[in-house]
Design a protein around this motif. Structure first.
Motif, PDB file in Angstrom:
ATOM      1  N   UNK A  44      17.506 -58.510  78.045  1.00  0.00           N
ATOM      2  CA  UNK A  44      18.694 -57.756  78.414  1.00  0.00           C
ATOM      3  C   UNK A  44      19.079 -56.840  77.252  1.00  0.00           C
ATOM      4  N   UNK A  45      19.888 -55.834  77.551  1.00  0.00           N
ATOM      5  CA  UNK A  45      20.323 -54.880  76.529  1.00  0.00           C
ATOM      6  C   UNK A  45      21.805 -54.573  76.684  1.00  0.00           C
ATOM      7  N   UNK A  46      22.431 -54.346  75.541  1.00  0.00           N
ATOM      8  CA  UNK A  46      23.804 -53.844  75.484  1.00  0.00           C
ATOM      9  C   UNK A  46      23.754 -52.532  74.696  1.00  0.00           C
ATOM     10  N   UNK A  47      24.320 -51.466  75.244  1.00  0.00           N
ATOM     11  CA  UNK A  47      24.248 -50.166  74.572  1.00  0.00           C
ATOM     12  C   UNK A  47      25.584 -49.452  74.488  1.00  0.00           C
ATOM     13  N   UNK A  48      25.694 -48.566  73.463  1.00  0.00           N
ATOM     14  CA  UNK A  48      26.892 -47.729  73.288  1.00  0.00           C
ATOM     15  C   UNK A  48      26.455 -46.357  72.791  1.00  0.00           C
ATOM     16  N   UNK A  49      26.989 -45.294  73.452  1.00  0.00           N
ATOM     17  CA  UNK A  49      26.748 -43.920  73.012  1.00  0.00           C
ATOM     18  C   UNK A  49      28.074 -43.287  72.640  1.00  0.00           C
ATOM     19  N   UNK A  50      28.118 -42.826  71.374  1.00  0.00           N
ATOM     20  CA  UNK A  50      29.377 -42.261  70.864  1.00  0.00           C
ATOM     21  C   UNK A  50      29.694 -40.911  71.496  1.00  0.00           C
TER      22      UNK A  50
END
Length: 309
Positions: free
Chosen positions: A70-76
């Motif tokens: 699984x993945x957790x992502x954030x794009x500023x």
């Protein structure tokens, strides 16, 4: 021409081999460089990311031993977070634009595996790998077996617990594995001296240490054997005596004499009842006869008187 083609093919083969070797070595180095984190099942765990300024993107890549990745992502630039195939128990501890720390609540055995935080910032790209190990404390049970020997049981621990005794013993632990990765360990205390009645079991585990004492009474096998033989012998004697008693009693009942037959008794009343019908018949006959006789005599008298008149 042919030799040049062969050299070209050989060069490509060497390049592919070198690339594969570099990739494999890199994977080994990354795995060996993982920060090992141990957490007890049921508790919470936090995994930190490299703290950098001007973060462009943060990604947590998670590969558990059980289940899919699984993945957790954030794009500023979009100020947006997303998640793929991650359970609700895994999430950002705070706002990812301020702190990209991952928090795992109510850790389970299925959460064990590799976790990697990748950060893209103005300073460059950074990553920090972790290997999460989930500890399961065993359940200690101490009891006496049928022979009077103390038995220590450390049930469903992960990893397998270590069992030792306060007094010197020549016991050898036995292990039993389970499908969820936990292990149950048994150890029977066998003392060098037969006078030992009280002993203490010590269970050692990464999640903690436990100890418990017990007093067992050794069983005398010879005494039990003798008592069993005596009870069996008494049971046989009792059974034979009961059979003999019932057989004797049955024979006595069969040989009892029958009561003598008595002649029927006749009472005078019975004779009277038998004679009475005949007497009644005779009396009736006599009455009829007398009546006929009287009538005949009367007729004769009348006939004799008629000429005289």
């Amino acid at each position: 021409m042919k030799a040049g083609a062969d050299m070209k093919t050989a060069g490509k083969t060497v390049c592919v081999f070198v690339l594969l070797t570099i990739t494999k070595v890199t994977d080994i180095m990354i795995t060996a460089g993982n920060d090992s984190v141990s957490v007890t099942v049921g508790s919470s765990s936090v995994l930190a990311c490299p703290q950098k300024s001007n973060i462009t993107m943060v990604t947590w890549k998670i590969s558990p031993k059980l289940g899919g990745p699984c993945t957790l992502g954030y794009r500023a630039d979009w100020n947006k977070t997303d998640r793929t195939n991650c359970s609700d128990s895994m999430n950002w501890k705070l706002r990812p634009d301020r702190d990209a720390t991952l928090e795992i609540r109510q850790v389970k055995i299925a959460h064990e595996g590799n976790y990697t935080c990748e950060v893209v910032a103005a300073e460059g790209n950074f990553h920090r790998p972790y290997h999460l190990t989930v500890l399961v404390p065993p359940k200690l049970t101490l009891y006496c077996d049928d022979q009077g020997n103390p038995v220590c049981k450390a049930a469903a621990g992960k990893p397998a617990a270590q069992i030792s005794w306060v007094l010197e013993s020549n016991s050898t632990p036995n292990e039993e594995g389970h499908d969820d990765g936990t292990v149950t360990v048994f150890s029977k205390f066998t003392a060098y001296s037969t006078n030992v009645t009280n002993t203490t079991c010590i269970v050692s585990h990464p999640a903690g240490n436990w100890r418990e004492s017990i007093a067992c009474r050794p069983n005398n096998n010879d005494s039990i054997l003798y008592i069993s033989i005596i009870l069996c012998f008494l049971s046989i004697i009792t059974f034979v005596a009961v059979i003999y008693y019932f057989k004797l009693h049955h024979d006595r009942l069969c040989h009892k004499t029958k009561p003598p037959e008595t002649a029927p008794t006749y009472s005078p009343q019975d004779d009277t009842m038998e004679v009475e019908p005949y007497t009644t018949y005779v009396q009736k006959e006599n009455v009829i006869y007398n009546s006929v006789s009287d009538l005949t005599v009367g007729q004769n008298l009348l006939q004799g008187l008629s000429p005289a008149t």
